[in-house]
Design a protein around this motif. Structure first.
Motif, PDB file in Angstrom:
ATOM      1  N   TYR A  20       0.832  -1.199   0.000  1.00  0.00           N
ATOM      2  CA  TYR A  20       0.000   0.000   0.000  1.00  0.00           C
ATOM      3  C   TYR A  20       0.874   1.260   0.000  1.00  0.00           C
ATOM      4  CZ  TYR A  20      -4.303   2.595   0.523  1.00  0.00           C
ATOM      5  OH  TYR A  20      -5.361   3.432   0.290  1.00  0.00           O
ATOM      6  N   ALA A  21       1.963   1.234   0.739  1.00  0.00           N
ATOM      7  CA  ALA A  21       2.891   2.370   0.747  1.00  0.00           C
ATOM      8  C   ALA A  21       3.485   2.571  -0.650  1.00  0.00           C
ATOM      9  CB  ALA A  21       3.993   2.150   1.782  1.00  0.00           C
ATOM     10  N   GLY A  22       3.802   1.489  -1.332  1.00  0.00           N
ATOM     11  CA  GLY A  22       4.279   1.585  -2.713  1.00  0.00           C
ATOM     12  C   GLY A  22       3.212   2.154  -3.637  1.00  0.00           C
ATOM     13  N   HIS A  23       1.966   1.753  -3.399  1.00  0.00           N
ATOM     14  CA  HIS A  23       0.840   2.282  -4.166  1.00  0.00           C
ATOM     15  C   HIS A  23       0.712   3.793  -3.958  1.00  0.00           C
ATOM     16  CE1 HIS A  23      -3.249   2.696  -5.713  1.00  0.00           C
ATOM     17  NE2 HIS A  23      -3.649   3.108  -4.526  1.00  0.00           N
ATOM     18  N   LEU A  24       0.857   4.256  -2.717  1.00  0.00           N
ATOM     19  CA  LEU A  24       0.813   5.696  -2.432  1.00  0.00           C
ATOM     20  C   LEU A  24       1.911   6.436  -3.187  1.00  0.00           C
ATOM     21  CD1 LEU A  24       0.301   5.640   1.448  1.00  0.00           C
ATOM     22  CD2 LEU A  24      -1.379   6.360  -0.259  1.00  0.00           C
ATOM     23  N   ALA A  25       3.113   5.870  -3.174  1.00  0.00           N
ATOM     24  CA  ALA A  25       4.235   6.494  -3.885  1.00  0.00           C
ATOM     25  C   ALA A  25       3.940   6.557  -5.384  1.00  0.00           C
ATOM     26  CB  ALA A  25       5.522   5.732  -3.599  1.00  0.00           C
TER      27      ALA A  25
ATOM     28  N   ALA B 238       5.900  10.122  -5.781  1.00  0.00           N
ATOM     29  CA  ALA B 238       6.880  10.415  -4.729  1.00  0.00           C
ATOM     30  C   ALA B 238       7.784   9.202  -4.507  1.00  0.00           C
ATOM     31  CB  ALA B 238       6.173  10.777  -3.430  1.00  0.00           C
ATOM     32  N   PRO B 239       9.027   9.418  -4.114  1.00  0.00           N
ATOM     33  CA  PRO B 239       9.904   8.276  -3.848  1.00  0.00           C
ATOM     34  C   PRO B 239       9.623   7.563  -2.517  1.00  0.00           C
ATOM     35  CG  PRO B 239      11.114  10.330  -3.583  1.00  0.00           C
ATOM     36  CD  PRO B 239       9.751  10.686  -4.094  1.00  0.00           C
ATOM     37  N   PHE B 240       9.029   8.265  -1.556  1.00  0.00           N
ATOM     38  CA  PHE B 240       8.725   7.672  -0.253  1.00  0.00           C
ATOM     39  C   PHE B 240       7.222   7.532  -0.094  1.00  0.00           C
ATOM     40  CE2 PHE B 240      12.728   9.878   0.423  1.00  0.00           C
ATOM     41  CZ  PHE B 240      13.457   9.033   1.245  1.00  0.00           C
ATOM     42  N   GLY B 241       6.771   6.390   0.417  1.00  0.00           N
ATOM     43  CA  GLY B 241       5.378   6.181   0.808  1.00  0.00           C
ATOM     44  C   GLY B 241       5.369   5.442   2.128  1.00  0.00           C
ATOM     45  N   MET B 242       4.494   5.854   3.052  1.00  0.00           N
ATOM     46  CA  MET B 242       4.472   5.234   4.369  1.00  0.00           C
ATOM     47  C   MET B 242       3.054   5.085   4.903  1.00  0.00           C
ATOM     48  SD  MET B 242       7.451   7.199   4.030  1.00  0.00           S
ATOM     49  CE  MET B 242       7.183   8.793   4.673  1.00  0.00           C
TER      50      MET B 242
ATOM     51  N   GLY C 265       3.927   0.055   7.010  1.00  0.00           N
ATOM     52  CA  GLY C 265       4.043   0.014   5.565  1.00  0.00           C
ATOM     53  C   GLY C 265       5.100   1.011   5.148  1.00  0.00           C
ATOM     54  N   LEU C 266       6.087   0.558   4.373  1.00  0.00           N
ATOM     55  CA  LEU C 266       7.200   1.441   4.013  1.00  0.00           C
ATOM     56  C   LEU C 266       7.662   1.167   2.590  1.00  0.00           C
ATOM     57  CD1 LEU C 266       9.372   3.527   4.847  1.00  0.00           C
ATOM     58  CD2 LEU C 266      10.725   1.602   5.721  1.00  0.00           C
ATOM     59  N   HIS C 267       7.741   2.228   1.835  1.00  0.00           N
ATOM     60  CA  HIS C 267       8.344   2.199   0.494  1.00  0.00           C
ATOM     61  C   HIS C 267       9.343   3.346   0.481  1.00  0.00           C
ATOM     62  CE1 HIS C 267       8.597   1.785  -3.878  1.00  0.00           C
ATOM     63  NE2 HIS C 267       8.641   3.120  -3.894  1.00  0.00           N
ATOM     64  N   ALA C 268      10.634   3.019   0.423  1.00  0.00           N
ATOM     65  CA  ALA C 268      11.657   4.066   0.511  1.00  0.00           C
ATOM     66  C   ALA C 268      12.839   3.721  -0.375  1.00  0.00           C
ATOM     67  CB  ALA C 268      12.127   4.232   1.948  1.00  0.00           C
ATOM     68  N   PRO C 269      13.345   4.726  -1.080  1.00  0.00           N
ATOM     69  CA  PRO C 269      14.541   4.499  -1.884  1.00  0.00           C
ATOM     70  C   PRO C 269      15.773   4.435  -0.996  1.00  0.00           C
ATOM     71  CG  PRO C 269      13.979   6.814  -1.935  1.00  0.00           C
ATOM     72  CD  PRO C 269      12.897   6.118  -1.146  1.00  0.00           C
ATOM     73  N   PRO C 270      16.862   3.884  -1.515  1.00  0.00           N
ATOM     74  CA  PRO C 270      18.102   3.930  -0.727  1.00  0.00           C
ATOM     75  C   PRO C 270      18.577   5.373  -0.623  1.00  0.00           C
ATOM     76  CG  PRO C 270      18.529   3.051  -2.926  1.00  0.00           C
ATOM     77  CD  PRO C 270      17.039   3.224  -2.806  1.00  0.00           C
ATOM     78  N   PRO C 271      19.384   5.668   0.387  1.00  0.00           N
ATOM     79  CA  PRO C 271      19.900   7.037   0.502  1.00  0.00           C
ATOM     80  C   PRO C 271      20.796   7.370  -0.690  1.00  0.00           C
ATOM     81  CG  PRO C 271      20.719   5.648   2.296  1.00  0.00           C
ATOM     82  CD  PRO C 271      19.842   4.800   1.452  1.00  0.00           C
TER      83      PRO C 271
ATOM     84  N   CYS D 111       1.268   8.747   4.242  1.00  0.00           N
ATOM     85  CA  CYS D 111       2.005   9.919   3.770  1.00  0.00           C
ATOM     86  C   CYS D 111       2.971   9.540   2.667  1.00  0.00           C
ATOM     87  CB  CYS D 111       2.741  10.589   4.923  1.00  0.00           C
ATOM     88  SG  CYS D 111       4.037   9.575   5.660  1.00  0.00           S
ATOM     89  N   VAL D 112       3.383  10.577   1.957  1.00  0.00           N
ATOM     90  CA  VAL D 112       4.432  10.464   0.955  1.00  0.00           C
ATOM     91  C   VAL D 112       5.392  11.621   1.179  1.00  0.00           C
ATOM     92  CG1 VAL D 112       3.049   9.221  -0.752  1.00  0.00           C
ATOM     93  CG2 VAL D 112       3.068  11.721  -0.770  1.00  0.00           C
ATOM     94  N   ALA D 113       6.612  11.450   0.717  1.00  0.00           N
ATOM     95  CA  ALA D 113       7.619  12.499   0.895  1.00  0.00           C
ATOM     96  C   ALA D 113       8.601  12.447  -0.260  1.00  0.00           C
ATOM     97  CB  ALA D 113       8.341  12.315   2.229  1.00  0.00           C
TER      98      ALA D 113
END
Length: 186
Positions: free
Chosen positions: A44-49, A54-58, A71-77, A153-155
């Motif tokens: 679901y976080a990936g769906h939000l992104a 957005a690269p981040f979804g939570m 739920g976490l979808h995050a790119p590497p730093p 959220c997304v960021a």
């Protein structure tokens, strides 16, 4: 000793008091949420992104002292600039004073920050320096009892214009997910 009032900037940066934290903890426990990562919430976080680009979804459940991204979808730093230390990867747990979700939960309203540097209250947040977050869009997960369970959220690491469409998208996603969580559909 002479009394010195707190600086106005210091007051602006405070994370709001969350009087609903005990009720939220009870409700999350009853629903079996907020204690472990959920693959369906990662999706679901990936769906939000994807929805927002957005690269981040939570999907974030808030405790009294911490936030937990079930739920976490995050790119590497990104690679560090020469002479700079590397940034950490975003993990599943953050202190409550990191980020903007606690503000969304206490306000019980969506929040769009197109460039956090434009808002003195939010520009000094630790996620800016630690993770490079520059824009944020989030909405509360409010169930049928009126309890704010957390946020979606997304960021992004770059400023971006979320606009009315972005606000409507995140609010709709929050309402959809709150219903699914309450009925065990996630």
């Amino acid at each position: 000793m002479r009394y010195e009032p707190p600086s106005p900037v210091g007051r602006l940066l405070l994370t709001p008091e969350d009087r609903d934290a005990p009720a939220r903890a009870r409700r999350l426990h009853l629903l079996g949420l907020g204690e472990r990562a959920e693959p369906s919430l990662d999706s679901y976080a990936g769906h939000l992104a994807d929805l927002t680009g957005a690269p981040f979804g939570m999907v974030n459940f808030l405790g009294a002292d911490t936030q937990f991204f079930a739920g976490l979808h995050a790119p590497p730093p990104p690679p560090p600039a020469p002479g700079e230390p590397p940034r950490p990867a975003l993990g599943r747990v953050l202190p409550r004073d990191h980020g903007y979700c606690p503000h969304v939960a206490v306000r019980r309203r969506a929040l769009a920050l197109e460039d956090v540097a434009d808002y003195p209250r939010f520009a000094g947040n630790p996620v800016v320096d630690e993770y490079g977050i520059r824009s944020y869009l989030g909405a509360p997960l409010i169930d049928s009892t009126g309890t704010v369970l957390g946020t979606v959220c997304v960021a992004d690491r770059a400023p971006r214009t979320w606009g009315k469409a972005g606000l409507e998208t995140i609010k709709s996603a929050a309402a959809d997910l709150a219903g699914r969580l309450e009925h065990g559909l996630v």
